[in-house]
Design a protein around this motif. Sequence first.
Motif, short mmCIF file in Angstrom:
data_model
loop_
_atom_site.label_atom_id
_atom_site.label_comp_id
_atom_site.label_asym_id
_atom_site.label_seq_id
_atom_site.Cartn_x
_atom_site.Cartn_y
_atom_site.Cartn_z
N SER A 133 0.84 -1.21 0.00
CA SER A 133 0.00 0.00 0.00
C SER A 133 0.86 1.25 0.00
O SER A 133 0.61 2.20 -0.74
CB SER A 133 -0.93 0.01 1.22
N ARG A 134 1.88 1.23 0.84
CA ARG A 134 2.77 2.40 0.92
C ARG A 134 3.50 2.62 -0.41
O ARG A 134 3.80 3.73 -0.79
CB ARG A 134 3.76 2.23 2.05
N GLN A 148 -1.83 -1.15 7.89
CA GLN A 148 -2.38 -0.39 6.75
C GLN A 148 -2.55 1.08 7.11
O GLN A 148 -2.24 1.97 6.30
CB GLN A 148 -3.73 -0.98 6.32
N ALA A 149 -3.07 1.35 8.28
CA ALA A 149 -3.28 2.75 8.71
C ALA A 149 -1.96 3.50 8.74
O ALA A 149 -1.88 4.64 8.27
CB ALA A 149 -3.96 2.78 10.08
N LEU A 188 -0.70 4.10 5.16
CA LEU A 188 -1.47 5.11 4.42
C LEU A 188 -1.50 6.47 5.12
O LEU A 188 -2.13 7.40 4.64
CB LEU A 188 -2.90 4.60 4.19
N GLY A 189 -0.84 6.56 6.26
CA GLY A 189 -0.77 7.83 6.98
C GLY A 189 -2.07 8.24 7.64
O GLY A 189 -2.34 9.42 7.83
N ILE A 190 -2.89 7.25 8.02
CA ILE A 190 -4.16 7.54 8.69
C ILE A 190 -3.89 7.64 10.18
O ILE A 190 -3.34 6.72 10.79
CB ILE A 190 -5.19 6.41 8.42
N PRO A 191 -4.24 8.78 10.77
CA PRO A 191 -3.95 8.96 12.21
C PRO A 191 -4.79 8.08 13.11
O PRO A 191 -5.82 7.63 12.84
CB PRO A 191 -4.28 10.42 12.46
#
Length: 160
Positions: free
Chosen positions: A22-23, A153-154, A157-160
């Motif tokens: 994903s990254r 995954q978070a 994907l840079g999801i806080p």
Amino acid sequence: MYRWGHVGAALFIYGPVGAALSRGGDPWLAAFGAAVAVACSTAPDADELLPIDHRGPTHTIWFVLGGTTVVASIAGVAGASIGRQVTVAATAGTAAALSLGSHLLADSITPMGVRPLYPLSAWHHSFDITPAANPRANTSMLGVGLSFALLCQAIALGIP
């Protein structure tokens, strides 16, 4: 372990690989790999439907290697139709290897354990931590595996 415990183990071990995909900009490939990992997670238990010993030939490193080869080959053929033969085959093969290997590891925490080098060696390995039928252990393994994969995954994907 039982089905959900094996699914959790597969997701746990595949989580960082999916996150790296994903990254790297290919979340479709990450999701495909996760699907392969989940699909392969209980494959060694097909021995329960066959006239062979449970945790016999399908719970060995030879089965892991053979299963990985079959999955990667099929995925490579399918990947060729979309022009991504090598990438799809490598992702499926990696996911299958990790998933099938995680099955052996998950079963090794039970008293019954596994004989990973059968028939070349009768060596038996067991951590003898919990019975395979323990619903708390199976549910916990599923929860931890799913949570870890989602956390990976978070982060990717840079999801806080």
